[in-house]
Motif scaffolding. Structure first.
Motif, PDB file in Angstrom:
ATOM      1  N   TYR A   1       0.803  -1.225  -0.132  1.00 22.63           N
ATOM      2  CA  TYR A   1       0.268  -0.034  -0.027  1.00 22.63           C
ATOM      3  C   TYR A   1       0.887   1.102   0.043  1.00 22.63           C
ATOM      4  O   TYR A   1       1.868   1.346   0.772  1.00 22.63           O
ATOM      5  CB  TYR A   1      -0.881  -0.054   1.371  1.00 22.63           C
ATOM      6  CG  TYR A   1      -1.868  -1.062   1.352  1.00 22.63           C
ATOM      7  CD1 TYR A   1      -3.002  -0.914   0.622  1.00 22.63           C
ATOM      8  CD2 TYR A   1      -1.626  -2.188   2.377  1.00 22.63           C
ATOM      9  CE1 TYR A   1      -4.099  -1.948   0.776  1.00 22.63           C
ATOM     10  CE2 TYR A   1      -2.844  -3.037   2.209  1.00 22.63           C
ATOM     11  CZ  TYR A   1      -3.830  -2.995   1.753  1.00 22.63           C
ATOM     12  OH  TYR A   1      -4.965  -3.984   1.746  1.00 22.63           O
TER      13      TYR A   1
ATOM     14  N   SER B   1       2.638   2.652   3.508  1.00 17.84           N
ATOM     15  CA  SER B   1       2.713   1.515   4.240  1.00 17.84           C
ATOM     16  C   SER B   1       3.911   0.644   4.292  1.00 17.84           C
ATOM     17  O   SER B   1       4.413   0.524   3.147  1.00 17.84           O
ATOM     18  CB  SER B   1       1.551   0.851   4.239  1.00 17.84           C
ATOM     19  OG  SER B   1       1.498  -0.246   5.077  1.00 17.84           O
TER      20      SER B   1
ATOM     21  N   PRO C   1       3.955  -6.741   9.887  1.00 15.24           N
ATOM     22  CA  PRO C   1       3.870  -7.058  11.480  1.00 15.24           C
ATOM     23  C   PRO C   1       3.863  -8.739  11.615  1.00 15.24           C
ATOM     24  O   PRO C   1       3.793  -9.168  10.640  1.00 15.24           O
ATOM     25  CB  PRO C   1       2.435  -6.519  11.633  1.00 15.24           C
ATOM     26  CG  PRO C   1       1.702  -6.381  10.412  1.00 15.24           C
ATOM     27  CD  PRO C   1       2.794  -6.134   9.414  1.00 15.24           C
TER      28      PRO C   1
ATOM     29  N   PHE D   1       4.067  -2.287   5.061  1.00 18.07           N
ATOM     30  CA  PHE D   1       3.513  -3.633   4.775  1.00 18.07           C
ATOM     31  C   PHE D   1       3.917  -4.152   3.574  1.00 18.07           C
ATOM     32  O   PHE D   1       3.594  -3.246   2.464  1.00 18.07           O
ATOM     33  CB  PHE D   1       1.946  -3.866   5.263  1.00 18.07           C
ATOM     34  CG  PHE D   1       1.378  -5.190   4.639  1.00 18.07           C
ATOM     35  CD1 PHE D   1       1.241  -6.314   5.568  1.00 18.07           C
ATOM     36  CD2 PHE D   1       0.641  -5.176   3.606  1.00 18.07           C
ATOM     37  CE1 PHE D   1       1.134  -7.485   5.324  1.00 18.07           C
ATOM     38  CE2 PHE D   1      -0.042  -6.401   3.318  1.00 18.07           C
ATOM     39  CZ  PHE D   1       0.214  -7.651   4.131  1.00 18.07           C
TER      40      PHE D   1
ATOM     41  N   PRO E   1      -2.224 -14.241  11.664  1.00 15.57           N
ATOM     42  CA  PRO E   1      -2.700 -13.400  12.828  1.00 15.57           C
ATOM     43  C   PRO E   1      -3.190 -11.935  11.935  1.00 15.57           C
ATOM     44  O   PRO E   1      -3.258 -11.854  10.793  1.00 15.57           O
ATOM     45  CB  PRO E   1      -1.340 -12.961  13.380  1.00 15.57           C
ATOM     46  CG  PRO E   1      -0.226 -13.558  12.439  1.00 15.57           C
ATOM     47  CD  PRO E   1      -0.971 -14.540  11.704  1.00 15.57           C
ATOM     48  N   SER E   2      -3.981 -11.232  12.734  1.00 12.86           N
ATOM     49  CA  SER E   2      -4.583 -10.122  12.369  1.00 12.86           C
ATOM     50  C   SER E   2      -3.365  -9.070  11.785  1.00 12.86           C
ATOM     51  O   SER E   2      -2.447  -9.184  12.268  1.00 12.86           O
ATOM     52  CB  SER E   2      -4.976  -9.212  13.522  1.00 12.86           C
ATOM     53  OG  SER E   2      -5.532  -8.276  13.029  1.00 12.86           O
ATOM     54  N   GLY E   3      -3.588  -8.442  10.571  1.00 12.62           N
ATOM     55  CA  GLY E   3      -2.420  -7.578   9.984  1.00 12.62           C
ATOM     56  C   GLY E   3      -1.659  -8.385   9.079  1.00 12.62           C
ATOM     57  O   GLY E   3      -0.673  -7.743   8.862  1.00 12.62           O
ATOM     58  N   SER E   4      -1.612  -9.631   8.771  1.00 16.59           N
ATOM     59  CA  SER E   4      -0.820 -10.537   8.190  1.00 16.59           C
ATOM     60  C   SER E   4      -1.019 -10.427   6.847  1.00 16.59           C
ATOM     61  O   SER E   4      -0.275 -10.835   5.871  1.00 16.59           O
ATOM     62  CB  SER E   4      -0.846 -12.022   8.839  1.00 16.59           C
ATOM     63  OG  SER E   4      -2.089 -12.630   8.451  1.00 16.59           O
ATOM     64  N   GLY E   5      -2.320  -9.908   6.372  1.00 16.55           N
ATOM     65  CA  GLY E   5      -2.465  -9.488   4.956  1.00 16.55           C
ATOM     66  C   GLY E   5      -3.623 -10.638   4.138  1.00 16.55           C
ATOM     67  O   GLY E   5      -3.768 -10.480   2.849  1.00 16.55           O
ATOM     68  N   LYS E   6      -4.277 -11.047   4.927  1.00 16.26           N
ATOM     69  CA  LYS E   6      -5.525 -11.958   4.275  1.00 16.26           C
ATOM     70  C   LYS E   6      -6.272 -11.540   3.743  1.00 16.26           C
ATOM     71  O   LYS E   6      -6.862 -11.708   2.473  1.00 16.26           O
ATOM     72  CB  LYS E   6      -6.131 -12.823   5.726  1.00 16.26           C
ATOM     73  CG  LYS E   6      -5.088 -13.388   6.669  1.00 16.26           C
ATOM     74  CD  LYS E   6      -5.812 -14.322   7.545  1.00 16.26           C
ATOM     75  CE  LYS E   6      -6.574 -13.384   8.734  1.00 16.26           C
ATOM     76  NZ  LYS E   6      -5.579 -12.384   9.720  1.00 16.26           N
ATOM     77  N   THR E   7      -6.928 -10.167   4.216  1.00 14.35           N
ATOM     78  CA  THR E   7      -7.947  -9.388   3.429  1.00 14.35           C
ATOM     79  C   THR E   7      -7.288  -8.893   1.950  1.00 14.35           C
ATOM     80  O   THR E   7      -8.025  -8.986   1.039  1.00 14.35           O
ATOM     81  CB  THR E   7      -8.465  -8.433   4.208  1.00 14.35           C
ATOM     82  OG1 THR E   7      -9.000  -8.786   5.352  1.00 14.35           O
ATOM     83  CG2 THR E   7      -9.629  -7.388   3.466  1.00 14.35           C
ATOM     84  N   THR E   8      -6.097  -8.403   2.364  1.00 12.58           N
ATOM     85  CA  THR E   8      -5.511  -7.931   1.115  1.00 12.58           C
ATOM     86  C   THR E   8      -5.335  -8.889   0.074  1.00 12.58           C
ATOM     87  O   THR E   8      -5.491  -8.804  -1.304  1.00 12.58           O
ATOM     88  CB  THR E   8      -3.931  -7.310   1.558  1.00 12.58           C
ATOM     89  OG1 THR E   8      -3.964  -6.362   2.709  1.00 12.58           O
ATOM     90  CG2 THR E   8      -3.158  -6.908   0.411  1.00 12.58           C
TER      91      THR E   8
HETATM   92  P1  ADP Z   1      -5.546  -9.302   7.719  1.00 13.45           P
HETATM   93  O1  ADP Z   1      -6.789  -9.266   6.780  1.00 13.45           O
HETATM   94  O2  ADP Z   1      -4.693 -10.401   7.877  1.00 13.45           O
HETATM   95  O3  ADP Z   1      -5.977  -8.634   9.376  1.00 13.45           O
HETATM   96  P2  ADP Z   1      -4.848  -6.825   6.071  1.00 13.45           P
HETATM   97  O4  ADP Z   1      -5.124  -7.484   4.748  1.00 13.45           O
HETATM   98  O5  ADP Z   1      -6.127  -6.218   6.375  1.00 13.45           O
HETATM   99  O6  ADP Z   1      -4.597  -7.975   7.161  1.00 13.45           O
HETATM  100  O7  ADP Z   1      -3.947  -5.985   6.307  1.00 13.45           O
HETATM  101  C1  ADP Z   1      -2.509  -6.035   5.921  1.00 13.45           C
HETATM  102  C2  ADP Z   1      -1.736  -4.774   6.502  1.00 13.45           C
HETATM  103  O8  ADP Z   1      -1.812  -3.665   5.537  1.00 13.45           O
HETATM  104  C3  ADP Z   1      -1.852  -4.420   7.845  1.00 13.45           C
HETATM  105  O9  ADP Z   1      -0.797  -3.670   8.386  1.00 13.45           O
HETATM  106  C4  ADP Z   1      -2.936  -3.100   7.551  1.00 13.45           C
HETATM  107  O10 ADP Z   1      -2.588  -2.155   8.331  1.00 13.45           O
HETATM  108  C5  ADP Z   1      -2.357  -2.808   6.110  1.00 13.45           C
HETATM  109  N1  ADP Z   1      -3.415  -1.888   5.355  1.00 13.45           N
HETATM  110  C6  ADP Z   1      -4.542  -2.525   5.081  1.00 13.45           C
HETATM  111  N2  ADP Z   1      -5.439  -1.757   4.352  1.00 13.45           N
HETATM  112  C7  ADP Z   1      -4.429  -0.889   4.110  1.00 13.45           C
HETATM  113  C8  ADP Z   1      -4.662   0.449   3.353  1.00 13.45           C
HETATM  114  N3  ADP Z   1      -5.814   0.778   2.810  1.00 13.45           N
HETATM  115  N4  ADP Z   1      -3.607   1.407   3.430  1.00 13.45           N
HETATM  116  C9  ADP Z   1      -2.515   1.127   3.872  1.00 13.45           C
HETATM  117  N5  ADP Z   1      -2.477  -0.031   4.761  1.00 13.45           N
HETATM  118  C10 ADP Z   1      -3.350  -0.960   4.826  1.00 13.45           C
END
Ligand code: ADP
Ligand code: MG
Length: 222
Positions: free
Chosen positions: A11, A14, A222, A16, A36-43
């Motif tokens: 991003y 960021s 993270p 990450f 874990p939370s913040g590991s990039g699953k949603t991404t």
């Molecule tokens: P998860 O779903 O595993 O909890 P995310 O994929 O949501 O993780 O996020 C992975 C990392 O990317 C986190 O550090 C989060 O803060 C960062 N992040 C998520 N969305 C954005 C965004 N739109 N802009 C900047 N950083 C982001």
């Protein structure tokens, strides 16, 4: 069904970093994604759906190189071929629950809203136990009810690929089993592929394979 090669994503602003060297999911597979939370699953789900595009590398879903399509192409492809159950549901507050479920049919010419589709929407809502809420708006529903509405919307177009971001996260144990049964039945009935992020480790035996997200991570994340 899905092939990822040499994927790099970050991003803006960021630290990450997500990298996936090579990964493949076969048609009809049911995959759980944990980490874990913040590991990039949603991404990752957003990259598979073409909501995000990689800095480098390729994402292929079925015959389509998602990462190589333009904005409009990715959007049409997503609406007609991918059922995305978002972590925060993304229901539209100004629409009734029924209109939310039908919404994919109103925003792309690739799907046609017929009487049969409407009937199927109502049947799905019945199976999900939210048929009594179809005229209400999202702010009148509980979290679990909203989640079930989001699942109905994702399943209605009979997508080849279902991406579920903690789809059972807000449900009580009885509903969790019921919803998961319905999700799996829908996947099996349509020979669809399922990639589901979950924190429920007791659900993992129901999946064909578990991808532990930690293994995708690199860089300063993270
Ligand atoms: P998860 O779903 O595993 O909890 P995310 O994929 O949501 O993780 O996020 C992975 C990392 O990317 C986190 O550090 C989060 O803060 C960062 N992040 C998520 N969305 C954005 C965004 N739109 N802009 C900047 N950083 C982001
Ligand atoms: Mg997430």
């Amino acid at each position: 069904m899905i092939t990822i090669s040499n994927l790099h994503f970050h991003y803006p602003n960021s630290e990450f970093r997500l990298t996936v060297p090579e990964s493949a999911v076969s048609s009809g597979e049911k995959i759980a994604v944990v980490g874990p939370s913040g590991s990039g699953k949603t991404t990752l789900l957003n990259l598979l759906a073409g909501i995000l595009t990689p800095d480098q590398g390729k994402v292929q879903v079925g015959e389509v190189a998602v990462s190589e399509q333009g904005d409009a192409g990715r959007r049409d492809f997503r609406i007609s071929n991918i059922g995305f159950i978002f972590q925060d549901f993304e229901l539209l507050d100004y629409l009734s629950i029924l209109d939310n479920i039908l919404h994919p049919y109103r925003i792309t010419g690739a799907l046609q809203l017929t009487g049969e589709v409407r009937q199927r929407a109502i049947s799905l809502a019945e199976e999900m136990g939210i048929a009594g809420h179809l005229k209400k708006h999202p702010d009148e529903l509980s979290q679990g009810e909203k989640q079930r509405a989001a699942i109905c919307r994702a399943l209605l177009p009979k997508p080849d690929l279902i991406l579920a971001d903690e789809a059972t996260g807000n449900l009580d144990p009885a509903n969790k089993t019921r919803i998961l049964d319905l999700l799996f039945k829908s996947v099996e009935d349509h020979d669809a592929t399922l990639v589901a992020v979950t924190h429920d480790h007791e659900l993992l035996p129901r999946f064909d394979r578990v991808i532990d997200f930690q293994s995708f991570q690199s860089g300063d994340g993270p």
